[in-house]
Design a protein around this motif. Sequence first.
Motif, PDB file in Angstrom:
ATOM      1  N   GLU A 103      72.862   7.419  23.962  1.00 14.81           N
ATOM      2  CA  GLU A 103      71.474   7.573  23.503  1.00 14.81           C
ATOM      3  C   GLU A 103      70.649   8.378  24.524  1.00 14.81           C
ATOM      4  O   GLU A 103      69.598   7.926  24.981  1.00 14.81           O
ATOM      5  N   PRO A 104      71.095   9.570  24.906  1.00 10.25           N
ATOM      6  CA  PRO A 104      70.423  10.296  25.988  1.00 10.25           C
ATOM      7  C   PRO A 104      69.006  10.754  25.660  1.00 10.25           C
ATOM      8  O   PRO A 104      68.243  11.072  26.570  1.00 10.25           O
ATOM      9  N   THR A 105      68.638  10.779  24.372  1.00  7.07           N
ATOM     10  CA  THR A 105      67.270  11.176  24.009  1.00  7.07           C
ATOM     11  C   THR A 105      66.521  10.032  23.338  1.00  7.07           C
ATOM     12  O   THR A 105      65.467  10.233  22.750  1.00  7.07           O
ATOM     13  N   GLY A 106      67.069   8.821  23.444  1.00  8.94           N
ATOM     14  CA  GLY A 106      66.484   7.688  22.727  1.00  8.94           C
ATOM     15  C   GLY A 106      65.095   7.305  23.178  1.00  8.94           C
ATOM     16  O   GLY A 106      64.362   6.637  22.440  1.00  8.94           O
ATOM     17  N   ASN A 107      64.693   7.704  24.387  1.00  8.23           N
ATOM     18  CA  ASN A 107      63.377   7.343  24.918  1.00  8.23           C
ATOM     19  C   ASN A 107      62.340   8.438  24.708  1.00  8.23           C
ATOM     20  O   ASN A 107      61.211   8.291  25.182  1.00  8.23           O
ATOM     21  N   LEU A 108      62.710   9.516  24.023  1.00 11.68           N
ATOM     22  CA  LEU A 108      61.853  10.697  23.959  1.00 11.68           C
ATOM     23  C   LEU A 108      61.291  10.893  22.558  1.00 11.68           C
ATOM     24  O   LEU A 108      61.860  10.445  21.574  1.00 11.68           O
ATOM     25  N   ASP A 109      60.163  11.598  22.485  1.00 12.54           N
ATOM     26  CA  ASP A 109      59.586  11.918  21.187  1.00 12.54           C
ATOM     27  C   ASP A 109      60.459  12.965  20.494  1.00 12.54           C
ATOM     28  O   ASP A 109      61.294  13.609  21.125  1.00 12.54           O
ATOM     29  N   PRO A 110      60.306  13.131  19.162  1.00 17.52           N
ATOM     30  CA  PRO A 110      61.214  14.005  18.414  1.00 17.52           C
ATOM     31  C   PRO A 110      61.312  15.432  18.953  1.00 17.52           C
ATOM     32  O   PRO A 110      62.423  15.981  19.067  1.00 17.52           O
ATOM     33  N   ALA A 111      60.180  16.042  19.286  1.00 13.58           N
ATOM     34  CA  ALA A 111      60.210  17.429  19.762  1.00 13.58           C
ATOM     35  C   ALA A 111      60.941  17.521  21.103  1.00 13.58           C
ATOM     36  O   ALA A 111      61.769  18.418  21.324  1.00 13.58           O
ATOM     37  N   LEU A 127      81.016  13.470  24.457  1.00 15.86           N
ATOM     38  CA  LEU A 127      80.921  12.453  23.413  1.00 15.86           C
ATOM     39  C   LEU A 127      79.547  11.811  23.547  1.00 15.86           C
ATOM     40  O   LEU A 127      79.241  11.202  24.580  1.00 15.86           O
ATOM     41  N   ILE A 128      78.723  11.965  22.511  1.00 19.07           N
ATOM     42  CA  ILE A 128      77.319  11.566  22.596  1.00 19.07           C
ATOM     43  C   ILE A 128      76.998  10.533  21.526  1.00 19.07           C
ATOM     44  O   ILE A 128      77.078  10.825  20.323  1.00 19.07           O
ATOM     45  N   ALA A 129      76.641   9.326  21.946  1.00 20.65           N
ATOM     46  CA  ALA A 129      76.199   8.288  21.018  1.00 20.65           C
ATOM     47  C   ALA A 129      74.711   8.475  20.744  1.00 20.65           C
ATOM     48  O   ALA A 129      73.919   8.655  21.678  1.00 20.65           O
ATOM     49  N   THR A 130      74.337   8.442  19.485  1.00 21.77           N
ATOM     50  CA  THR A 130      72.935   8.656  19.141  1.00 21.77           C
ATOM     51  C   THR A 130      72.576   7.953  17.838  1.00 21.77           C
ATOM     52  O   THR A 130      73.435   7.749  16.971  1.00 21.77           O
ATOM     53  N   HIS A 131      71.299   7.580  17.723  1.00 15.86           N
ATOM     54  CA  HIS A 131      70.746   7.096  16.458  1.00 15.86           C
ATOM     55  C   HIS A 131      70.061   8.225  15.702  1.00 15.86           C
ATOM     56  O   HIS A 131      69.662   8.048  14.556  1.00 15.86           O
ATOM     57  N   ASN A 132      69.898   9.359  16.374  1.00 11.36           N
ATOM     58  CA  ASN A 132      69.102  10.451  15.823  1.00 11.36           C
ATOM     59  C   ASN A 132      69.956  11.310  14.886  1.00 11.36           C
ATOM     60  O   ASN A 132      70.720  12.162  15.320  1.00 11.36           O
ATOM     61  N   MET A 133      69.798  11.083  13.599  1.00 12.93           N
ATOM     62  CA  MET A 133      70.620  11.795  12.621  1.00 12.93           C
ATOM     63  C   MET A 133      70.275  13.277  12.553  1.00 12.93           C
ATOM     64  O   MET A 133      71.121  14.098  12.207  1.00 12.93           O
ATOM     65  N   GLU A 134      69.055  13.627  12.855  1.00 14.50           N
ATOM     66  CA  GLU A 134      68.673  15.042  12.842  1.00 14.50           C
ATOM     67  C   GLU A 134      69.423  15.807  13.928  1.00 14.50           C
ATOM     68  O   GLU A 134      69.843  16.944  13.722  1.00 14.50           O
ATOM     69  N   LEU A 135      69.600  15.181  15.088  1.00  9.52           N
ATOM     70  CA  LEU A 135      70.361  15.832  16.160  1.00  9.52           C
ATOM     71  C   LEU A 135      71.853  15.796  15.871  1.00  9.52           C
ATOM     72  O   LEU A 135      72.569  16.751  16.151  1.00  9.52           O
ATOM     73  N   ALA A 136      72.320  14.705  15.287  1.00  8.10           N
ATOM     74  CA  ALA A 136      73.753  14.557  15.029  1.00  8.10           C
ATOM     75  C   ALA A 136      74.292  15.675  14.155  1.00  8.10           C
ATOM     76  O   ALA A 136      75.417  16.143  14.358  1.00  8.10           O
ATOM     77  N   ARG A 137      73.500  16.148  13.218  1.00  7.20           N
ATOM     78  CA  ARG A 137      74.001  17.157  12.290  1.00  7.20           C
ATOM     79  C   ARG A 137      74.275  18.498  12.974  1.00  7.20           C
ATOM     80  O   ARG A 137      74.941  19.356  12.413  1.00  7.20           O
ATOM     81  N   TYR A 138      73.779  18.696  14.190  1.00 13.61           N
ATOM     82  CA  TYR A 138      74.013  19.953  14.906  1.00 13.61           C
ATOM     83  C   TYR A 138      75.210  19.886  15.858  1.00 13.61           C
ATOM     84  O   TYR A 138      75.513  20.862  16.528  1.00 13.61           O
ATOM     85  N   MET A 139      75.865  18.743  15.928  1.00 16.49           N
ATOM     86  CA  MET A 139      77.034  18.629  16.796  1.00 16.49           C
ATOM     87  C   MET A 139      78.263  19.218  16.106  1.00 16.49           C
ATOM     88  O   MET A 139      78.268  19.448  14.900  1.00 16.49           O
ATOM     89  N   PHE A 180      68.324  17.799  23.750  1.00 15.71           N
ATOM     90  CA  PHE A 180      69.660  17.900  23.151  1.00 15.71           C
ATOM     91  C   PHE A 180      70.158  19.338  23.183  1.00 15.71           C
ATOM     92  O   PHE A 180      71.330  19.593  23.485  1.00 15.71           O
ATOM     93  N   GLN A 181      69.287  20.290  22.863  1.00 14.59           N
ATOM     94  CA  GLN A 181      69.698  21.691  22.886  1.00 14.59           C
ATOM     95  C   GLN A 181      70.157  22.093  24.287  1.00 14.59           C
ATOM     96  O   GLN A 181      71.172  22.785  24.453  1.00 14.59           O
TER      97      GLN A 181
END
Length: 234
Positions: free
Chosen positions: A176-184, A205-217, A190-191
Amino acid sequence: MSNPIPSSPILALRGVERVYKTEAGALPVLRGVDLDVYPGEVVGLIGPSGSGKSSLLHSAGLLEHPDAGAVTLEGRECSKLSERVRTRIRLGTVGFVYQFHHLLPEFTALENVALPLSIAGKSQREADARAKELLEGLGLGHRLNHQPAQMSGGEQQRVAIARALANRPKLLLADEPTGNLDPATSAAVFQSLYEIARQEGVAALIATHNMELARYMDRVLALKDGHLEARTFS
């Protein structure tokens, strides 16, 4: 965002199982997980809280022993090795990024990233040069001499990414490397993570809840009922 995949994975999991003991009895979390992650590949790991994402990362990074199965890093099966040997392999092969940056508050960005290099025996000149290279690559050339409190959350997390890559690991594990950050800010961090993972040629290997970011992996795997399932996005 796909590159040709090399033939040999950096990380290979085969039949990995993880069971936790609770007052209510045994709680299986991983039920025979198989996974390959290749150099230069960024793989997303999704699943609800409690599904076992962190357990999978900890097993892959040799922080925990699986209850069954094999964990192979760079072709070496590590599950049955002593803790001393596992620690040595982990320090030389794996970089970790967490939801919280865990930077040393009294150190500058440059010092935070140079520290693991100094611990590994690099000269101060070598350590500083590598730290500067990574921080500049992450767009933080103007923050080299700033302490964490003087930086934004996104900048702090970029420093944590640079620190994880300092000793040129072959495998990068991010929980969850971006889990504490706002969407922007999440998207920007992530980029940066994606691009520098590509540049460094690490298997990520990146665990995330952010589906918007996941689709770019490059690939996304969902952890469900202790098993991994490939996930595609339309």
